[in-house]
Design a protein around this motif. Sequence first.
Motif, PDB file in Angstrom:
ATOM      1  N   THR A  66       0.882  -1.115  -0.098  1.00  0.00           N
ATOM      2  CA  THR A  66       0.054   0.007   0.086  1.00  0.00           C
ATOM      3  C   THR A  66       0.904   1.382   0.022  1.00  0.00           C
ATOM      4  O   THR A  66       0.410   2.358  -0.525  1.00  0.00           O
ATOM      5  N   ARG A  77       0.257   4.206  -2.623  1.00  0.00           N
ATOM      6  CA  ARG A  77       0.179   5.722  -2.284  1.00  0.00           C
ATOM      7  C   ARG A  77       1.113   6.597  -3.309  1.00  0.00           C
ATOM      8  O   ARG A  77       0.751   7.372  -3.897  1.00  0.00           O
ATOM      9  N   GLU A  85       0.029   6.711  -6.548  1.00  0.00           N
ATOM     10  CA  GLU A  85      -1.289   7.659  -6.689  1.00  0.00           C
ATOM     11  C   GLU A  85      -0.722   9.160  -6.995  1.00  0.00           C
ATOM     12  O   GLU A  85      -1.137   9.711  -7.810  1.00  0.00           O
TER      13      GLU A  85
END
Length: 517
Positions: free
Chosen positions: A153, A157, A160
């Motif tokens: 994760t 991020r 992103e």
Amino acid sequence: MLTILIVDDEKLERNGIKFLLNRENEDFQILEAANGKDALGVLAANHVDILFSDVKMPYMNGLELTQQVRELYDDVEIVIFSGYNDFSYAREALRYGVVDYVLKPVDPAEFSKTLARVMENIRTRRERKEQQEQQADYLTKYFLIDYLYTGNTDNARKLEKLLETGDHILDRCVCMILAGAANGFFETEEEHFIGALKDQIQREFYYVNLNSNESLFLFTEKYTDYRGLADTIRQFFLKQFECDCYFAVSELFASWHDMPDVFKKLEKLLEEQFYQPGQHIFLSGADNDVATDASAEDSEIMEQIAHDIQYKDTAHLRQDFGRLEQKYRADKQFSQMYVKFVFSSILKEIYEQMAPSDEKALSKRVDRLYRCRKISDVLDIVSGAVEEFEKCAEEQQGGFRGEVTTVKNYIYHHYGEKEIGPEKLAALVYLSPGYLSAVFKEETGVTLNRFIREVRMNKAKELLENTNMKIAQIAKEVGFSNSSYFCRSFREFFGDSPESCRRGMTDEDALQKVQKP
């Protein structure tokens, strides 16, 4: 071709600048405007690289034009023309981002030097932008590949953040196709097929190389026959490069955040190439065996079952036995004697693996089988033997850790060999390639191809940090015949170039670098 806009209220002056531009050994598109107001209209309708503007003009002078152009089009190079008496205007224009000025009357030699400086600015800026975009793409693929394999994760991020900078194709992707090849096809031919494939299929896609034998194609269209598209890609590779690839096609997904789960299914699906070599396209969420069951010959299925038993591949044994069982439960046209012969052969294969010395138990089970009066009873007897075999294999499953260790040790010591893959490694430990792949993934959490790439890349990083070897030498040392492919793979694996790694740059440094305005 560069586009140049000449702004001057005197047509004679504009013609003079056009004359000087035409003397240059360059191909320009030349636009004209009589004042600043008209110039803004031209800029709104056209991409302009260089603006040549007089200072004094009606409606909107050169300084006002310069201010607005710099606010609206920050990549336009601006050159101001001014007479000697207007030199103070030219100096003021420099505050607004004018790159140069030319005194009137224009000296041809000075004009040519000014134009050369401006063109060099454009070239440098474009190269810097291209490098930044290339670095951002490498980082995007680095974070994406890690996310696909690990579901990390933290890297999701970071990915992103990268995608926030603009419209990226990943934000629009809805389907992925995982392609598998052999003999390092995606290493040797990657540079040659990307552009040609885009021309062939005439649609947008995002390409991610996973290793020398696997690549991922991501698509954006919701209403497309992706099975047909995979077949088109297969035929393209077959015709243009004489490479017969295998493809696993995903179901549609809503967002790139869903990709790790989708990707894991495709990896498992692609392993079917070892068991169904005649089938080249596998669809996620579909029964990929249905199309082959009706036409499959008994001998082919029996051969595969023998293969499954030999390598204790219980998952595919149950699958292949199920194909045969379904065929004979549904079809009554075969004689009982023929059916008994077929299934007694399976019994013999099973007992030769489970208890080769217990001939008495085998004879007893075969005798029971031949005494059956219903085909369903025959099938039940053999199904029971398959279950026994599954339990026996499960008890021995821990023994495969030794095979996995052997394979890992071989990779650690032979990572520099180009021809290293599931087929060669499976022969080393007397397992089928498909079963070794499944056992290896279960034991280590990564696929064989991924593990090989990790070992090679980590070794390359070690050599970069601790030796003075040239990058081309390191590429060869860790099993890459193509040094440019090695550099791209290194960037996508670590997030930055081999040169940056040698300087000690981290992926965080690289991320900050591409996010700078």
